[in-house]
Structure formats: C-alpha cells, structure tokens
Design a protein around this motif. Sequence first.
Motif, PDB file in Angstrom:
ATOM      1  N   ARG A 245       8.906  14.373 -33.264  1.00  0.00           N
ATOM      2  CA  ARG A 245       7.576  13.968 -33.716  1.00  0.00           C
ATOM      3  C   ARG A 245       7.601  13.764 -35.228  1.00  0.00           C
ATOM      4  O   ARG A 245       8.059  14.614 -35.985  1.00  0.00           O
ATOM      5  N   VAL A 246       7.107  12.601 -35.666  1.00  0.00           N
ATOM      6  CA  VAL A 246       6.895  12.328 -37.084  1.00  0.00           C
ATOM      7  C   VAL A 246       5.427  11.956 -37.249  1.00  0.00           C
ATOM      8  O   VAL A 246       4.772  11.552 -36.289  1.00  0.00           O
TER       9      VAL A 246
ATOM     10  N   TYR B  50       5.937   9.738 -31.760  1.00  0.00           N
ATOM     11  CA  TYR B  50       7.133  10.328 -31.178  1.00  0.00           C
ATOM     12  C   TYR B  50       8.244   9.284 -31.190  1.00  0.00           C
ATOM     13  O   TYR B  50       8.052   8.155 -30.745  1.00  0.00           O
ATOM     14  N   VAL B  51       9.402   9.681 -31.707  1.00  0.00           N
ATOM     15  CA  VAL B  51      10.533   8.774 -31.839  1.00  0.00           C
ATOM     16  C   VAL B  51      11.660   9.250 -30.929  1.00  0.00           C
ATOM     17  O   VAL B  51      12.129  10.379 -31.051  1.00  0.00           O
ATOM     18  N   ALA B  52      12.062   8.374 -30.009  1.00  0.00           N
ATOM     19  CA  ALA B  52      13.210   8.658 -29.149  1.00  0.00           C
ATOM     20  C   ALA B  52      14.455   8.209 -29.913  1.00  0.00           C
ATOM     21  O   ALA B  52      14.548   7.057 -30.333  1.00  0.00           O
ATOM     22  N   THR B  53      15.400   9.118 -30.091  1.00  0.00           N
ATOM     23  CA  THR B  53      16.563   8.814 -30.914  1.00  0.00           C
ATOM     24  C   THR B  53      17.851   8.646 -30.118  1.00  0.00           C
ATOM     25  O   THR B  53      18.880   8.321 -30.696  1.00  0.00           O
TER      26      THR B  53
ATOM     27  N   MET C 109      15.914  25.519 -37.923  1.00  0.00           N
ATOM     28  CA  MET C 109      15.351  25.006 -36.682  1.00  0.00           C
ATOM     29  C   MET C 109      13.958  24.450 -36.972  1.00  0.00           C
ATOM     30  O   MET C 109      13.111  25.138 -37.522  1.00  0.00           O
ATOM     31  N   PRO C 110      13.689  23.192 -36.619  1.00  0.00           N
ATOM     32  CA  PRO C 110      12.377  22.601 -36.885  1.00  0.00           C
ATOM     33  C   PRO C 110      11.288  23.228 -36.028  1.00  0.00           C
ATOM     34  O   PRO C 110      11.550  23.713 -34.926  1.00  0.00           O
ATOM     35  N   ARG C 111      10.086  23.186 -36.557  1.00  0.00           N
ATOM     36  CA  ARG C 111       8.937  23.645 -35.776  1.00  0.00           C
ATOM     37  C   ARG C 111       8.682  22.668 -34.638  1.00  0.00           C
ATOM     38  O   ARG C 111       9.014  21.502 -34.733  1.00  0.00           O
ATOM     39  N   CYS C 112       8.046  23.142 -33.601  1.00  0.00           N
ATOM     40  CA  CYS C 112       7.707  22.293 -32.464  1.00  0.00           C
ATOM     41  C   CYS C 112       6.196  22.113 -32.397  1.00  0.00           C
ATOM     42  O   CYS C 112       5.443  22.968 -32.841  1.00  0.00           O
ATOM     43  N   ASP C 113       5.765  20.981 -31.821  1.00  0.00           N
ATOM     44  CA  ASP C 113       4.332  20.763 -31.648  1.00  0.00           C
ATOM     45  C   ASP C 113       3.876  21.414 -30.347  1.00  0.00           C
ATOM     46  O   ASP C 113       4.635  22.125 -29.689  1.00  0.00           O
ATOM     47  N   ALA C 114       2.642  21.171 -29.951  1.00  0.00           N
ATOM     48  CA  ALA C 114       2.074  21.808 -28.760  1.00  0.00           C
ATOM     49  C   ALA C 114       2.801  21.392 -27.478  1.00  0.00           C
ATOM     50  O   ALA C 114       2.765  22.116 -26.487  1.00  0.00           O
ATOM     51  N   LEU C 115       3.468  20.246 -27.492  1.00  0.00           N
ATOM     52  CA  LEU C 115       4.193  19.775 -26.313  1.00  0.00           C
ATOM     53  C   LEU C 115       5.628  20.293 -26.271  1.00  0.00           C
ATOM     54  O   LEU C 115       6.370  19.994 -25.351  1.00  0.00           O
ATOM     55  N   GLY C 116       6.037  21.026 -27.305  1.00  0.00           N
ATOM     56  CA  GLY C 116       7.391  21.552 -27.372  1.00  0.00           C
ATOM     57  C   GLY C 116       8.390  20.575 -27.970  1.00  0.00           C
ATOM     58  O   GLY C 116       9.594  20.785 -27.888  1.00  0.00           O
TER      59      GLY C 116
END
Length: 112
Positions: A44-45, A53-56, A1-8
Amino acid sequence: MPRCDALGVPRAPGGLPLLGHTLQLARGPLPFLRWLRTIGDLVRVDLGTMPMYVATSADLVRDITTTQARSFEKGRLYDRGRPWSATAWPQRAHRAISPLLRWRQSGLPAHC
C-alpha cells in the motif's frame, strides 16, 4: 518490518502527511517501484490522501488481471485517468478526424 494496514497489506514506509508517497514517486518512479518489490508482492502506498495498492510481482499481476479481475474495484484514480488511457486515444482521434472523412466522402474536392 513495515506496518500493515487494516487488510494486512504492508504499507510503504516514508510517506509524508497529506502528500503520502507522491514526492518519492515523482522523483524517481522506477526506483520507487523497484524499492516496493523489496517490501512485498502487494504494497500500500498513499498518493496524497488516497490509498493505492501496488502489485509488484508478475504472478500477482497476472492473477489480479485475469483470474480475479471482477473481484477488484478499480477506484478513483482509475476513473480519473480513464479519459487519458491508451484505449481512449483511438476513440478521441476517430472523433477528431471523422468530420474530415465525411467531408471527403461527400464528393467535395480535397485540399490536401
């Protein structure tokens, strides 16, 4: 599971200090973007030290660009890339050829 940034938002793993994900993106942009899809709809990259932030997913891209367009800041990358965008090329081309058009309209003979 990838880490999340402050915005989740999940962060793409594998970023290097100071370079972020720049090398991965440069080596293979399409495989890199396909890989981001496996992480989530919004990822987030880091390009260097700048977060992006990349919307996929197509649904999220549609929602961001239409319904919620005014809620998002375009950011530094957008501001830097604007002079090279597709909308800037026609303006630049028009400025380049407009003196020629004025010259031909002035009644002077054309050399072409």
